[in-house]
Design a protein around this motif. Sequence first.
Motif, PDB file in Angstrom:
ATOM      1  N   ASP A  22      46.771  55.128  35.069  1.00  0.00           N
ATOM      2  CA  ASP A  22      45.846  55.834  35.946  1.00  0.00           C
ATOM      3  C   ASP A  22      45.520  54.944  37.139  1.00  0.00           C
ATOM      4  N   ARG A  23      45.699  55.482  38.357  1.00  0.00           N
ATOM      5  CA  ARG A  23      45.508  54.658  39.561  1.00  0.00           C
ATOM      6  C   ARG A  23      44.062  54.201  39.729  1.00  0.00           C
ATOM      7  N   ALA A  24      43.110  55.073  39.552  1.00  0.00           N
ATOM      8  CA  ALA A  24      41.711  54.681  39.739  1.00  0.00           C
ATOM      9  C   ALA A  24      41.315  53.587  38.751  1.00  0.00           C
ATOM     10  N   THR A  25      41.791  53.700  37.525  1.00  0.00           N
ATOM     11  CA  THR A  25      41.499  52.690  36.510  1.00  0.00           C
ATOM     12  C   THR A  25      42.166  51.367  36.870  1.00  0.00           C
ATOM     13  N   LEU A  26      43.383  51.424  37.390  1.00  0.00           N
ATOM     14  CA  LEU A  26      44.085  50.216  37.830  1.00  0.00           C
ATOM     15  C   LEU A  26      43.293  49.505  38.917  1.00  0.00           C
ATOM     16  N   VAL A  27      42.805  50.265  39.889  1.00  0.00           N
ATOM     17  CA  VAL A  27      42.017  49.674  40.971  1.00  0.00           C
ATOM     18  C   VAL A  27      40.786  48.973  40.400  1.00  0.00           C
ATOM     19  N   GLU A  28      40.093  49.619  39.462  1.00  0.00           N
ATOM     20  CA  GLU A  28      38.918  49.002  38.841  1.00  0.00           C
ATOM     21  C   GLU A  28      39.289  47.706  38.118  1.00  0.00           C
ATOM     22  N   SER A  29      40.457  47.697  37.471  1.00  0.00           N
ATOM     23  CA  SER A  29      40.896  46.494  36.764  1.00  0.00           C
ATOM     24  C   SER A  29      41.217  45.360  37.733  1.00  0.00           C
ATOM     25  N   ILE A  30      41.870  45.687  38.840  1.00  0.00           N
ATOM     26  CA  ILE A  30      42.156  44.641  39.831  1.00  0.00           C
ATOM     27  C   ILE A  30      40.853  44.105  40.412  1.00  0.00           C
ATOM     28  N   GLU A  31      39.911  45.009  40.681  1.00  0.00           N
ATOM     29  CA  GLU A  31      38.606  44.571  41.197  1.00  0.00           C
ATOM     30  C   GLU A  31      37.937  43.607  40.221  1.00  0.00           C
ATOM     31  N   ARG A  32      38.020  43.915  38.937  1.00  0.00           N
ATOM     32  CA  ARG A  32      37.405  43.045  37.935  1.00  0.00           C
ATOM     33  C   ARG A  32      38.043  41.662  37.935  1.00  0.00           C
ATOM     34  N   VAL A  33      39.373  41.616  38.027  1.00  0.00           N
ATOM     35  CA  VAL A  33      40.060  40.320  38.045  1.00  0.00           C
ATOM     36  C   VAL A  33      39.685  39.541  39.296  1.00  0.00           C
ATOM     37  N   VAL A  34      39.665  40.204  40.445  1.00  0.00           N
ATOM     38  CA  VAL A  34      39.293  39.536  41.699  1.00  0.00           C
ATOM     39  C   VAL A  34      37.897  38.943  41.581  1.00  0.00           C
ATOM     40  N   GLU A  76      43.927  40.009  46.519  1.00  0.00           N
ATOM     41  CA  GLU A  76      43.227  40.865  47.477  1.00  0.00           C
ATOM     42  C   GLU A  76      44.190  41.844  48.137  1.00  0.00           C
ATOM     43  N   LEU A  77      45.392  41.369  48.459  1.00  0.00           N
ATOM     44  CA  LEU A  77      46.391  42.233  49.084  1.00  0.00           C
ATOM     45  C   LEU A  77      46.810  43.348  48.133  1.00  0.00           C
ATOM     46  N   ALA A  78      47.002  43.003  46.872  1.00  0.00           N
ATOM     47  CA  ALA A  78      47.360  44.019  45.878  1.00  0.00           C
ATOM     48  C   ALA A  78      46.232  45.033  45.714  1.00  0.00           C
ATOM     49  N   LEU A  79      45.003  44.575  45.735  1.00  0.00           N
ATOM     50  CA  LEU A  79      43.866  45.478  45.616  1.00  0.00           C
ATOM     51  C   LEU A  79      43.820  46.455  46.789  1.00  0.00           C
ATOM     52  N   ARG A 131      40.513  33.204  28.920  1.00  0.00           N
ATOM     53  CA  ARG A 131      39.667  34.361  28.648  1.00  0.00           C
ATOM     54  C   ARG A 131      40.508  35.615  28.796  1.00  0.00           C
ATOM     55  N   ALA A 132      40.442  36.487  27.805  1.00  0.00           N
ATOM     56  CA  ALA A 132      41.172  37.754  27.846  1.00  0.00           C
ATOM     57  C   ALA A 132      40.343  38.800  28.582  1.00  0.00           C
ATOM     58  N   LEU A 133      40.975  39.478  29.529  1.00  0.00           N
ATOM     59  CA  LEU A 133      40.337  40.540  30.294  1.00  0.00           C
ATOM     60  C   LEU A 133      41.102  41.835  30.038  1.00  0.00           C
ATOM     61  N   HIS A 134      40.443  42.818  29.451  1.00  0.00           N
ATOM     62  CA  HIS A 134      41.089  44.116  29.255  1.00  0.00           C
ATOM     63  C   HIS A 134      41.166  44.798  30.613  1.00  0.00           C
ATOM     64  N   THR A 135      42.397  45.043  31.055  1.00  0.00           N
ATOM     65  CA  THR A 135      42.624  45.548  32.414  1.00  0.00           C
ATOM     66  C   THR A 135      43.556  46.757  32.382  1.00  0.00           C
ATOM     67  N   PRO A 136      43.093  47.892  31.892  1.00  0.00           N
ATOM     68  CA  PRO A 136      43.936  49.087  31.834  1.00  0.00           C
ATOM     69  C   PRO A 136      44.215  49.652  33.224  1.00  0.00           C
ATOM     70  N   LEU A 171      46.313  32.203  35.978  1.00  0.00           N
ATOM     71  CA  LEU A 171      46.120  33.608  35.614  1.00  0.00           C
ATOM     72  C   LEU A 171      47.450  34.226  35.219  1.00  0.00           C
ATOM     73  N   PHE A 172      47.541  34.738  33.995  1.00  0.00           N
ATOM     74  CA  PHE A 172      48.664  35.575  33.588  1.00  0.00           C
ATOM     75  C   PHE A 172      48.232  37.026  33.826  1.00  0.00           C
ATOM     76  N   ALA A 173      48.881  37.674  34.787  1.00  0.00           N
ATOM     77  CA  ALA A 173      48.433  38.993  35.244  1.00  0.00           C
ATOM     78  C   ALA A 173      49.253  40.136  34.675  1.00  0.00           C
ATOM     79  N   GLY A 174      50.284  39.838  33.884  1.00  0.00           N
ATOM     80  CA  GLY A 174      51.100  40.923  33.351  1.00  0.00           C
ATOM     81  C   GLY A 174      51.624  41.811  34.467  1.00  0.00           C
ATOM     82  N   ASP A 175      51.496  43.126  34.266  1.00  0.00           N
ATOM     83  CA  ASP A 175      51.967  44.070  35.274  1.00  0.00           C
ATOM     84  C   ASP A 175      50.829  44.671  36.085  1.00  0.00           C
ATOM     85  N   LEU A 176      49.693  43.998  36.122  1.00  0.00           N
ATOM     86  CA  LEU A 176      48.577  44.499  36.927  1.00  0.00           C
ATOM     87  C   LEU A 176      48.879  44.365  38.412  1.00  0.00           C
ATOM     88  N   VAL A 177      49.304  43.167  38.819  1.00  0.00           N
ATOM     89  CA  VAL A 177      49.632  42.889  40.218  1.00  0.00           C
ATOM     90  C   VAL A 177      50.889  42.033  40.269  1.00  0.00           C
TER      91      VAL A 177
END
Length: 201
Positions: free
Chosen positions: A153-165, A192-195, A110-115, A132-138
């Motif tokens: 954008d840091r806030a957007t990154l945090v939201e993307s990590i939250e979505r993946v978690v 979780e640690l990265a988040l 499943r593809a997850l858009h994680t900006p 999970l292929f996480a690219g450069d998210l974590v």
Amino acid sequence: MIHNIARDVEAFTSNAFLVSPGERGDHGADGRTVLVDAGANFDAVSHLDGDIDHLDAVVLTHTHPDHVGNVDSLRGRFGVETWGFDASHEAVDHAIADGDVVRIGTDEYRALHTPGHAVDHLCLYAPDSGVLFAGDLVFAGGGFGRTDLPGSDRATLVESIERVVETVGSDVQVLHTGHGPSVVDDPSGALELALQAARTR
């Protein structure tokens, strides 16, 4: 079978994961031979020749230069088409939308858009195998993608990590990252640690 063809490369490159449905990348009716990210600044073709005689697709987590530098040489050698979130980018032939299912190897991802790190960033998750292929998210050890680049954008990154978690929970079995080692020991803990780190640093 998943193999990082850029593992021993000393040049600046992303990881490039060859996912094949059988030994030596043999083509099977139930699987596809796919390269997840193309890498850059090394001869990807020579790293693949001898192991495979074809590629069904190149799937890109995002289009930063270190992930797409080898796209043209791979197209030339294998006649392969590339897939990613932003089909307007010259390195992407076909778009993968958020929520699309992509067959990589023998699994459905499943593809997850994680900006956040990049506006066109995708993570790819296979529920059946927990890959999970996480690219450069974590990254391993609580690392996370840079947010000082254009379009990041840091806030957007945090939201993307939250979505993946939330999506993978404790079911994730292995975490393949865009740089550095894959995480096979407690990948959900690594997420979780990265988040936590992205929220506080």
